[in-house]
Design an enzyme around this catalytic site. Structure first.
Site, mmCIF file in Angstrom:
data_model
loop_
_atom_site.group_PDB
_atom_site.id
_atom_site.type_symbol
_atom_site.label_atom_id
_atom_site.label_comp_id
_atom_site.label_asym_id
_atom_site.label_seq_id
_atom_site.Cartn_x
_atom_site.Cartn_y
_atom_site.Cartn_z
ATOM 1 N N CYS A 1 0.819 -1.222 0.000
ATOM 2 C CA CYS A 1 0.000 0.000 0.000
ATOM 3 C C CYS A 1 0.852 1.271 0.000
ATOM 4 O O CYS A 1 0.338 2.365 -0.236
ATOM 5 C CB CYS A 1 -0.952 0.005 1.191
ATOM 6 S SG CYS A 1 -2.151 -1.321 1.086
ATOM 7 N N HIS B 1 -3.591 7.187 2.318
ATOM 8 C CA HIS B 1 -3.934 5.876 1.759
ATOM 9 C C HIS B 1 -5.322 5.472 2.268
ATOM 10 O O HIS B 1 -5.645 5.659 3.438
ATOM 11 C CB HIS B 1 -2.889 4.847 2.189
ATOM 12 C CG HIS B 1 -3.270 3.448 1.849
ATOM 13 N ND1 HIS B 1 -3.603 3.071 0.564
ATOM 14 C CD2 HIS B 1 -3.395 2.334 2.616
ATOM 15 C CE1 HIS B 1 -3.910 1.790 0.559
ATOM 16 N NE2 HIS B 1 -3.802 1.320 1.793
ATOM 17 N N ASN C 1 -10.212 -0.313 -0.792
ATOM 18 C CA ASN C 1 -8.751 -0.199 -0.765
ATOM 19 C C ASN C 1 -8.181 -0.787 -2.061
ATOM 20 O O ASN C 1 -8.193 -2.000 -2.249
ATOM 21 C CB ASN C 1 -8.208 -0.946 0.457
ATOM 22 C CG ASN C 1 -6.700 -0.869 0.586
ATOM 23 O OD1 ASN C 1 -6.023 -0.366 -0.298
ATOM 24 N ND2 ASN C 1 -6.170 -1.382 1.682
#
Ligand code: UT7
Length: 334
Positions: free
Chosen positions: A121, A261, A291
């Protein structure tokens, strides 16, 4: 500052693009697949829906190519002048044969070299540092950085702790020498491998090569200890963001946007509170995409591009598998 006699340039983001697949996987649809509820997912994660690339013949490269095409459509640039294409991803098309060269060839970037970058990520965040460093050293002039992940290819849709979180998408930015005083300002990156098993695909690598046993055990899908990841993410994202703000003399008034994020809205909310930021200064789109791993940051830039003004102060923050995390400060150049 000088590097081998060359003046260090400032590297700026000069264009943004993005792509998410058409197919929507809603919370209500997930209710029919696993023991969950729209109410649980929204209250625990902030996610309403995510996009899924259903076509089995299309992989992460498709998301990356579409994101790059979207950028090139908007930006008046000759694709032959792109020097380098980096694809940040944890879901490459193939284990061996990087995805980025295929993406570069497919968009016609014939003079570019290309490679993948894997930091989960944090991949796009770290990739921005790499792209900015190449440009500011004067070594290359145009670096196309793409963050793309077909998370649906590694998610177990019977595991309610992961299948509700992830979605597919791709985003792209172009780094070039800045034509004004704005661009990449600072970064503060960290990593800690001691907890790598908290968020991983266990098999298929050199530690546990693919075998009937690893397939039977379901070790080829992504698994996480959500609570551990959550705890780390909340504390470390705010720690690094505080640090980057402190050393650049930024406060909750002077910063224009936090670009965090998109893993879980509660992680972002906790960071926002710890930094005492006005929520209107926090970019969010997790509601619609979930996500998307390496794609969350460029997809935020795409969605907020119209609101951004030259000179806006953006602070990026990410946390992901590895563990990898960090924060960066960039001033918007257009
Ligand atoms: O980008 C980096 C990668 N990932 C992350 O950053 C994710 C970080 N972690 C998270 O976002 C959260 O930990 C999750 C969303 C994964 C889980 O949320 P949570 O609030 O930490 O839930 P939990 O794991 O503490 O589970 C609470 C309860 C459990 O039931 P019991 O043991 O209390 O009876 C779970 O079994 O919720 C249950 N549960 C669910 N219930 C309905 C777990 N997943 C679900 C679900 N629907 N999908």
């Amino acid at each position: 500052m000088h590097l081998k006699g060359k003046k260090v340039l400032k590297a700026a983001i000069t264009a943004v693009g993005g792509y998410t697949p058409e197919t929507i996987l809603s919370n209500h649809k997930l209710e029919t697949m696993v023991d969950t509820s729209d109410e649980w997912i929204q209250s625990r994660t902030g996610i309403k829906e995510r996009r899924i690339l259903l076509d089995n013949n299309k992989a992460t490269s498709y998301l990356a190519i579409e994101a790059a095409k979207d950028l090139l459509k908007k930006k008046n640039t000759n694709v032959n002048t792109i020097d380098l294409v980096i694809v940040a991803t944890i879901t490459p098309d193939l284990h061996v044969a990087a995805t980025a060269p295929y993406v570069a060839s497919s968009i016609g970037a014939r003079n570019a070299f290309a490679y993948d970058l894997n930091a989960a990520c944090s991949g796009f965040l770290y990739g921005m540092s790499v792209a900015a460093a190449y440009v500011s050293s004067g070594r290359y002039k145009k670096v196309l950085l793409i963050g793309a992940d077909k998370m649906s290819s590694i998610v177990d849709y019977t595991d309610r702790t992961t299948c509700i979180i992830f979605g597919d998408g791709g985003g792209a930015v172009l780094f070039e020498p800045s034509l004004n005083e704005n661009g990449w300002e600072d970064e503060y990156f960290r990593s800690d491998g001691s907890d790598r098993m908290s968020l991983k695909i266990k098999a298929g690598g050199s530690l546990h090569p693919t075998s009937k046993d690893t397939l039977d055990k379901g070790w080829h899908n992504i698994h996480q200890d959500g609570k551990t990841v959550f705890r780390y993410a909340v504390s470390e994202m705010s720690n690094v963001t505080k640090e980057i703000m402190k050393r650049n003399e930024l406060d909750n008034e002077s910063i224009d946007y936090l670009v965090p994020h998109q893993a879980n809205k509660r992680i972002v909310d906790a960071t926002t509170q710890r930094l005492d930021l006005n929520p209107s200064k926090v970019m969010m789109n997790i509601e619609y995409y979930g996500n998307t791993t390496a794609a969350t940051l460029p997809l935020l830039l795409k969605d907020y591009e119209n609101k951004l003004k030259t000179g806006d102060k953006l602070v990026f923050a990410a946390f992901g598998g590895g563990f990898t995390w960090g924060a960066a400060y960039l001033t918007w150049a257009y």
